[in-house]
Scaffold this motif. Sequence first.
Motif, PDB file in Angstrom:
ATOM      1  N   MET A 268      39.339  21.406  55.890  1.00 18.90           N
ATOM      2  CA  MET A 268      40.099  22.734  56.262  1.00 18.90           C
ATOM      3  C   MET A 268      40.369  22.617  57.902  1.00 18.90           C
ATOM      4  O   MET A 268      41.416  23.156  58.241  1.00 18.90           O
ATOM      5  CB  MET A 268      38.922  24.105  56.391  1.00 18.90           C
ATOM      6  CG  MET A 268      38.961  24.702  54.735  1.00 18.90           C
ATOM      7  SD  MET A 268      37.817  25.847  54.928  1.00 18.90           S
ATOM      8  CE  MET A 268      38.528  27.032  55.778  1.00 18.90           C
TER       9      MET A 268
ATOM     10  N   PRO B  59      42.178  25.713  63.240  1.00 20.26           N
ATOM     11  CA  PRO B  59      41.992  26.472  62.153  1.00 20.26           C
ATOM     12  C   PRO B  59      42.471  28.127  62.477  1.00 20.26           C
ATOM     13  O   PRO B  59      42.200  28.207  63.517  1.00 20.26           O
ATOM     14  CB  PRO B  59      40.469  26.341  61.703  1.00 20.26           C
ATOM     15  CG  PRO B  59      40.067  25.833  62.858  1.00 20.26           C
ATOM     16  CD  PRO B  59      41.006  25.082  63.752  1.00 20.26           C
ATOM     17  N   THR B  60      42.830  28.832  61.356  1.00 21.31           N
ATOM     18  CA  THR B  60      43.097  30.187  61.668  1.00 21.31           C
ATOM     19  C   THR B  60      41.733  31.050  61.471  1.00 21.31           C
ATOM     20  O   THR B  60      40.803  30.288  60.993  1.00 21.31           O
ATOM     21  CB  THR B  60      43.817  30.567  60.487  1.00 21.31           C
ATOM     22  OG1 THR B  60      43.511  30.517  59.235  1.00 21.31           O
ATOM     23  CG2 THR B  60      45.122  29.894  60.343  1.00 21.31           C
TER      24      THR B  60
ATOM     25  N   ALA C 271      36.639  32.251  55.598  1.00 23.64           N
ATOM     26  CA  ALA C 271      36.258  31.637  54.526  1.00 23.64           C
ATOM     27  C   ALA C 271      35.229  31.011  54.353  1.00 23.64           C
ATOM     28  O   ALA C 271      34.278  30.690  53.286  1.00 23.64           O
ATOM     29  CB  ALA C 271      37.690  30.999  53.885  1.00 23.64           C
TER      30      ALA C 271
ATOM     31  N   ARG D  48      41.273  33.305  59.369  1.00 18.13           N
ATOM     32  CA  ARG D  48      40.887  33.549  57.719  1.00 18.13           C
ATOM     33  C   ARG D  48      40.071  32.056  57.388  1.00 18.13           C
ATOM     34  O   ARG D  48      39.380  32.280  56.379  1.00 18.13           O
ATOM     35  CB  ARG D  48      42.307  33.531  57.047  1.00 18.13           C
ATOM     36  CG  ARG D  48      42.963  34.785  57.242  1.00 18.13           C
ATOM     37  CD  ARG D  48      44.124  34.818  56.433  1.00 18.13           C
ATOM     38  NE  ARG D  48      44.732  36.444  56.645  1.00 18.13           N
ATOM     39  CZ  ARG D  48      45.702  36.879  56.271  1.00 18.13           C
ATOM     40  NH1 ARG D  48      46.576  35.893  55.448  1.00 18.13           N
ATOM     41  NH2 ARG D  48      46.017  38.036  56.429  1.00 18.13           N
ATOM     42  N   GLU D  49      40.552  30.946  57.948  1.00 18.16           N
ATOM     43  CA  GLU D  49      39.871  29.863  57.367  1.00 18.16           C
ATOM     44  C   GLU D  49      38.201  29.797  57.841  1.00 18.16           C
ATOM     45  O   GLU D  49      37.432  29.644  57.155  1.00 18.16           O
ATOM     46  CB  GLU D  49      40.652  28.787  58.038  1.00 18.16           C
ATOM     47  CG  GLU D  49      41.635  28.189  57.298  1.00 18.16           C
ATOM     48  CD  GLU D  49      42.422  27.219  57.983  1.00 18.16           C
ATOM     49  OE1 GLU D  49      43.192  26.583  56.990  1.00 18.16           O
ATOM     50  OE2 GLU D  49      42.492  27.097  59.030  1.00 18.16           O
ATOM     51  N   TYR D  50      38.091  30.374  59.098  1.00 18.52           N
ATOM     52  CA  TYR D  50      36.761  30.460  59.793  1.00 18.52           C
ATOM     53  C   TYR D  50      36.049  31.590  58.878  1.00 18.52           C
ATOM     54  O   TYR D  50      34.918  31.412  58.508  1.00 18.52           O
ATOM     55  CB  TYR D  50      36.771  31.087  61.115  1.00 18.52           C
ATOM     56  CG  TYR D  50      37.065  30.118  62.015  1.00 18.52           C
ATOM     57  CD1 TYR D  50      36.076  29.134  62.267  1.00 18.52           C
ATOM     58  CD2 TYR D  50      38.231  30.069  62.939  1.00 18.52           C
ATOM     59  CE1 TYR D  50      36.400  27.805  63.098  1.00 18.52           C
ATOM     60  CE2 TYR D  50      38.272  29.157  64.155  1.00 18.52           C
ATOM     61  CZ  TYR D  50      37.615  28.025  64.092  1.00 18.52           C
ATOM     62  OH  TYR D  50      37.605  27.067  65.176  1.00 18.52           O
TER      63      TYR D  50
END
Length: 165
Positions: free
Chosen positions: A28, A34-35, A41, A37-39
């Motif tokens: 990721m 990272p965004t 997730a 949302r990735e954090y």
Amino acid sequence: MEFMDSLFNQYSAIIVAATLVLLVALVMFTGRKPTWREYAALGVLVAGLVAAWIVLHPRQTPLMEDAKMVQEMIGDGKPVLLEFQSPYCIGCTRLKPVVDELEAEYGQRVLFIRLNIQESVGRELAPVYGFEFTPTFIFFDAQGNELWRSVGELDIERFRKSVPQ
């Protein structure tokens, strides 16, 4: 090498979960920022793994705090399924629902004793019963004679055939 085998066997769930989280994070977060949302997730993945472990990890039979008491229960007129397990072992976690189901079905006729090898009773009885890997299941008849043992897997049909009618 024996230490590494023992370490992986007893802590396999933690090792696999940590590796999974690291691999996902690596995929990721490689090469870009990272965004949120990735954090999020990744946080959900970690929370899911923790929740699964809390629900599924095997536990030692309550009141099994004295090795002598455990040994006295074996051969005390009731067959015994003795399980040596670790709460961080993937195989132990995988087999917990199976053993729970057997205990619900046969709990009146068979005594189920689950020992955590990371607690004092499990460590004390480990050399007495000579096992190397978790989970290890040992089935004793009502007189305390070992009838069979199974390592890594529980043969349900063999268990059912061993239980007196």
